[in-house]
Each structure stands twice: as structure tokens, then as C-alpha cells.
Write an enzyme that holds these catalytic residues in place. Sequence first.
Site, mmCIF file in Angstrom:
data_model
loop_
_atom_site.group_PDB
_atom_site.id
_atom_site.type_symbol
_atom_site.label_atom_id
_atom_site.label_comp_id
_atom_site.label_asym_id
_atom_site.label_seq_id
_atom_site.Cartn_x
_atom_site.Cartn_y
_atom_site.Cartn_z
ATOM 1 N N GLN A 5 0.832 -1.193 0.000
ATOM 2 C CA GLN A 5 0.000 0.000 0.000
ATOM 3 C C GLN A 5 0.868 1.245 0.000
ATOM 4 O O GLN A 5 2.065 1.195 0.250
ATOM 5 C CB GLN A 5 -0.931 -0.017 1.229
ATOM 6 C CG GLN A 5 -0.196 -0.269 2.546
ATOM 7 C CD GLN A 5 -1.054 -0.920 3.627
ATOM 8 O OE1 GLN A 5 -2.277 -0.970 3.540
ATOM 9 N NE2 GLN A 5 -0.404 -1.412 4.664
ATOM 10 N N HIS B 144 -8.397 2.964 19.557
ATOM 11 C CA HIS B 144 -7.597 1.906 20.184
ATOM 12 C C HIS B 144 -8.215 1.395 21.493
ATOM 13 O O HIS B 144 -8.250 0.196 21.747
ATOM 14 C CB HIS B 144 -6.164 2.404 20.388
ATOM 15 C CG HIS B 144 -5.476 2.682 19.081
ATOM 16 N ND1 HIS B 144 -4.735 3.804 18.834
ATOM 17 C CD2 HIS B 144 -5.481 1.983 17.918
ATOM 18 C CE1 HIS B 144 -4.279 3.767 17.589
ATOM 19 N NE2 HIS B 144 -4.719 2.680 17.016
ATOM 20 N N ASP C 120 0.841 -12.469 6.714
ATOM 21 C CA ASP C 120 -0.528 -12.334 6.219
ATOM 22 C C ASP C 120 -1.501 -12.769 7.318
ATOM 23 O O ASP C 120 -1.531 -13.951 7.687
ATOM 24 C CB ASP C 120 -0.675 -13.220 4.974
ATOM 25 C CG ASP C 120 -2.048 -13.109 4.332
ATOM 26 O OD1 ASP C 120 -3.045 -12.845 5.048
ATOM 27 O OD2 ASP C 120 -2.135 -13.286 3.106
ATOM 28 N N GLY C 121 -2.283 -11.827 7.819
ATOM 29 C CA GLY C 121 -3.198 -12.116 8.914
ATOM 30 C C GLY C 121 -4.236 -13.165 8.546
ATOM 31 O O GLY C 121 -4.605 -14.010 9.378
ATOM 32 N N ASP D 264 -7.924 -5.314 13.526
ATOM 33 C CA ASP D 264 -7.663 -3.872 13.401
ATOM 34 C C ASP D 264 -7.173 -3.631 11.980
ATOM 35 O O ASP D 264 -5.992 -3.437 11.733
ATOM 36 C CB ASP D 264 -6.604 -3.474 14.437
ATOM 37 C CG ASP D 264 -6.213 -2.007 14.314
ATOM 38 O OD1 ASP D 264 -6.853 -1.272 13.541
ATOM 39 O OD2 ASP D 264 -5.237 -1.615 14.985
ATOM 40 N N SER D 265 -8.101 -3.672 11.053
ATOM 41 C CA SER D 265 -7.749 -3.645 9.633
ATOM 42 C C SER D 265 -7.982 -2.271 9.028
ATOM 43 O O SER D 265 -8.597 -1.402 9.634
ATOM 44 C CB SER D 265 -8.612 -4.653 8.883
ATOM 45 O OG SER D 265 -9.958 -4.207 8.867
ATOM 46 N N THR D 266 -7.494 -2.105 7.807
ATOM 47 C CA THR D 266 -7.866 -0.942 6.997
ATOM 48 C C THR D 266 -9.264 -1.175 6.422
ATOM 49 O O THR D 266 -9.937 -2.160 6.741
ATOM 50 C CB THR D 266 -6.852 -0.738 5.866
ATOM 51 O OG1 THR D 266 -6.725 -1.963 5.143
ATOM 52 C CG2 THR D 266 -5.485 -0.366 6.424
ATOM 53 N N PRO E 194 -5.407 -4.509 0.617
ATOM 54 C CA PRO E 194 -4.972 -5.752 1.276
ATOM 55 C C PRO E 194 -5.942 -6.267 2.326
ATOM 56 O O PRO E 194 -5.897 -7.440 2.678
ATOM 57 C CB PRO E 194 -3.625 -5.362 1.915
ATOM 58 C CG PRO E 194 -3.606 -3.868 1.960
ATOM 59 C CD PRO E 194 -4.450 -3.408 0.813
#
Lengths: 276, 276
Positions: free
Chosen positions: B32, B63, B138-139, B156-158, B163
Site C-alpha cells: 500500500q 484503540h 498475512d493475517g 484492526d484492519s484498513t 490488502p
Amino acid sequence: MAGFWFTEKQTDHFGITMRVNQTLHTEQTDFQKLDMVETEEFGNMLLLDGMVMTTQVDEFVYHEMVAHPILNTHPNPEAVLVVGGGDGGVLREIMKHDKVEKAVLVDIDGKVIEYSKKYLPEIACELDNPRVEVKVDDGFMHIINSKDMYDVIMVDSTEPVGPAAPLFERGFYQGIYEALKEDGMFVAQTDNPWFKADLIQKVSRDVREIFPVTRTYIANIPTYPSGMWTFTLGSKKYDPLAVKVEEIPDLPTKYYSPELHHACFVLPKFVKALVE
Amino acid sequence: MAGFWFTEKQTDHFGITMRVNQTLHTEQTDFQKLDMVETEEFGNMLLLDGMVMTTQVDEFVYHEMVAHPILNTHPNPEAVLVVGGGDGGVLREIMKHDKVEKAVLVDIDGKVIEYSKKYLPEIACELDNPRVEVKVDDGFMHIINSKDMYDVIMVDSTEPVGPAAPLFERGFYQGIYEALKEDGMFVAQTDNPWFKADLIQKVSRDVREIFPVTRTYIANIPTYPSGMWTFTLGSKKYDPLAVKVEEIPDLPTKYYSPELHHACFVLPKFVKALVE
């Protein structure tokens, strides 16, 4: 795609921007700059002095959250006053309460009423209700000249700059206290805790010094600065937190609900710290 | 004043804009576009593919709200996994819980970790804690290869483009179910109800089909689209709503509190309608 991008600088360093398809009306009234525009994301939108007042898409949050927490707390809100609110959105919500016999709306700027009726008809839809009296007048002076008259007063003002600045002063809250009946209560929009923490702190302190019950609650409004908005409530007798959930009517709303009546008063820690 | 205005188009027709004093780092990583900039309003800010991930000023909301509701629900969260979250903010909050013996963080992009440590040190401050294991991996694959391993998983992703797209698929939630122990639970950030109602609806339905307990809660984050963010929680056994307020520890937080643990699950009507 036609149109342009409108940007409101919500602070000196931060703003929101949105695509505007066309300007429907623009005018310098006797009090402020009025713009009515059609946006792609939020429908028609009213701006005063370049600040977003209301949009067709998200208006329901603000208008419901001004009207319902207080009207579902006062057991008999027969006489209600709205200071500002010329778009009619708060009035529309008030009219959902049968207990309200008379609602007086006092907005200083008749042009806001005129162009809201024309371009925001589903917001302004109750301005001609026979239970409503609309006065184009100075809300501050109306308050000062009213004694022991209202059960509930709602302050639906613009930001504390321009014509609404006196509506955030301690003297105004003292006037509200005297305009209310002996068990009356009021609510005012009091901006956001991210960029206007000082204001919220000051208003809360002022109201606490005058009213025995003072409460702050919040709502999410995407087109308002930070998306988190506060409302400060002062009451001579009734406490919104003492209302039983099961006694709150389930009104036709999109944001407010009986469960939210209590949850909206639970403040994030940093907001709670401002009003204690 | 030096610098420029950065604008994130949060939809095709709406965005936020803020003053940037300087660019600290910019790089196309293997996954990214990464930008670290210094803003005037929100301090240092991490952008991935042009989207605001976190800022020094408002990061605490996101958070805290990822970590604490779930960690104060599971009675014994010894083994915790964070998928994404390379800035370290969620890990910092997890480390406030003594019951957590081991927290594994799996972020696909090591550059996020590297530049968060450099420019967001108060967010990344616990990445080297001995209770933490950081894996650049890679989660999705880590989840698929883990069986019956974790008490708590936090996603906790984008946004669901680029991705992180597979992290919003039903198969991923099935994988999470299998990676969790028999009384495990997970939480994921699931975007905002104003512009991504379809996504929230879909995720909630998918999670409900897999987990016996599914809950949605919200928080206000000014730099995220609409300012209102949702989190979806799936649990095999424990229900966050069954936790007693008086049993929740009062941790050093700025947003989350024991009272908010319950209030954040009370959704505005139009949001509740999406997840029922």
C-alpha cells in the site's frame, strides 16, 4: 459531473468538503449570509455564514435529539418555546408530542423560515401547524420579556459567533430560568468537545450555577464539526436520568429511542471531565 | 503558514480536509501507499492508500474501543491475537490488562510498524513489550493456520479495499471461529453506518450465522468518515452486555469507562435496524 466543492473550515486547520450540484439561493440577510445548496451526498443543505446548519440526509439526528430527551422528561410540557430553529426541524419533532398544546418559535431571521419552507419542505412541514406560533423576533429579548411562561425552552441556535453569540452567555441562561415555570426545563445545543471544549466547560458551569439539575448528552451528526455534538440541559425539578425507560413512548424517530434516552447521557471520559 | 491542505474523499462526494505542515515519510510499500505527515490539528498522522489510519490527537478512541470492551468481557483473556494494527495502538491498550499473558500481532506490512515506531512513538510504545510477539505476515493466513489457539482476536484492519478486503469475508469469520478456543471471542472494526450501511449489515449477518453471541457497538472518531464508527463482536460464550458495571476495572483511559461499556452498545435506531 457539474457543480463545485464546498468546504467548511470547522477550525483554522480542519474542515469538511462536499460536492455541490447547484446553488438554490444565496442572500445576505439583515443578520447573516444565507446559502441554500443542493449537495450530492446530503441532499439540500442550509448554510448560515458558511457553516452547515442542516441537511436533508442527517437533519433527523439533531432535531430529534433537541426535542425528545427533554419532552420525554417533563411530565406535562404544555407550553414550549424554541429560540432559533427557523428551519422548523425541532418543531416538527415537538409536534409528535400530543401533550404540547402550544409551541412558540422565535427566530431572528425570517429569511431562514422562508427559504426552509421552499427548499427543505420535509423539515419545515409543521411550521403552519395550528399549535405553532412563529415570531420573527430577537430570541434573547423574547426570553428577557417572558416570565414564568414556559414549561420547556429549546435553544436551537447557530454557533457562538454572529447573531447567536449572546445565546451562550450566563445572562441568557438566567433569563431562561425566569422565563420558565417553577418546574420548567431547557436544553441548548452546545457544540462539540473536540474543538470547543472550553465552551462546553463554561456553559455547563454557568447552567449548574443557576439550575439544580444540569445534564449533558451527545449525538453523532456527520456534517457537524468532529461528528460528536453536545447538548446541555438545565432543569428546575425533573431529571432526565430519573425517567423509566418503559414509560418513554416509542415515537416515529430514526435516531432517538427509549433506550438511547439514557445511553446518550453516558459521556466518554474526556467529555465527562469537561462537565464535572 | 507553510504546508498544504490534505483531503481524504471519504465518499465520491464528501471528504475531510486538514492542514499539513510537513510530510515526514512517503513510500509505496509492497502492499500500500504509506504516508506519515504532521498535521496542525491532529498531530502526526498515518495514511494508508490516502485514508486516515490514526492521528496522535484522536487515536485513543479507536484503540481503547477495540481493546477494552472485549477484554473486560472475557474472564480470562490469556492469549490474544491482533490482526493488523501495526501502529501498535491496540497493543498498547491490551497491555493495560494484566490477565493477558501473550499478545501476538500479525501485520502484513512491516513498514507500518517501522514508521509508527519512528513517528508515532506514544502509540507504538508497547510493541517491544516482552508479553508481545510481532509477526510480519498475512493475517488471513495466520488465522487459517491457527486452531483453538486464542481467547480473544481483534481485527484492526484498513477499509475493505486493498490488502484488507479478505478480512471482511464470511470465510474469514469462520476461520476466526476455528482459531478461537471453545469460549473465545473476537471483535472487528466495521466502518460507519452513514456511508457503509450495506457492509455493516452484511458483516453482522455473517457473524450471527457463525457465533452464538453477536453485538455491535459504536464510538465517535472525528477523523474517520461520518465521525461514527462501528465495531462488531462475535462470541462463543460470553456476552459483553452481561458484564456487571461494578466489576469492570477503571483503567487509565480517555474515552472508554465502565459506564460506557454498556452505553456504547445502545445504537441509534437507524443503526440498530442494520444489525437486527
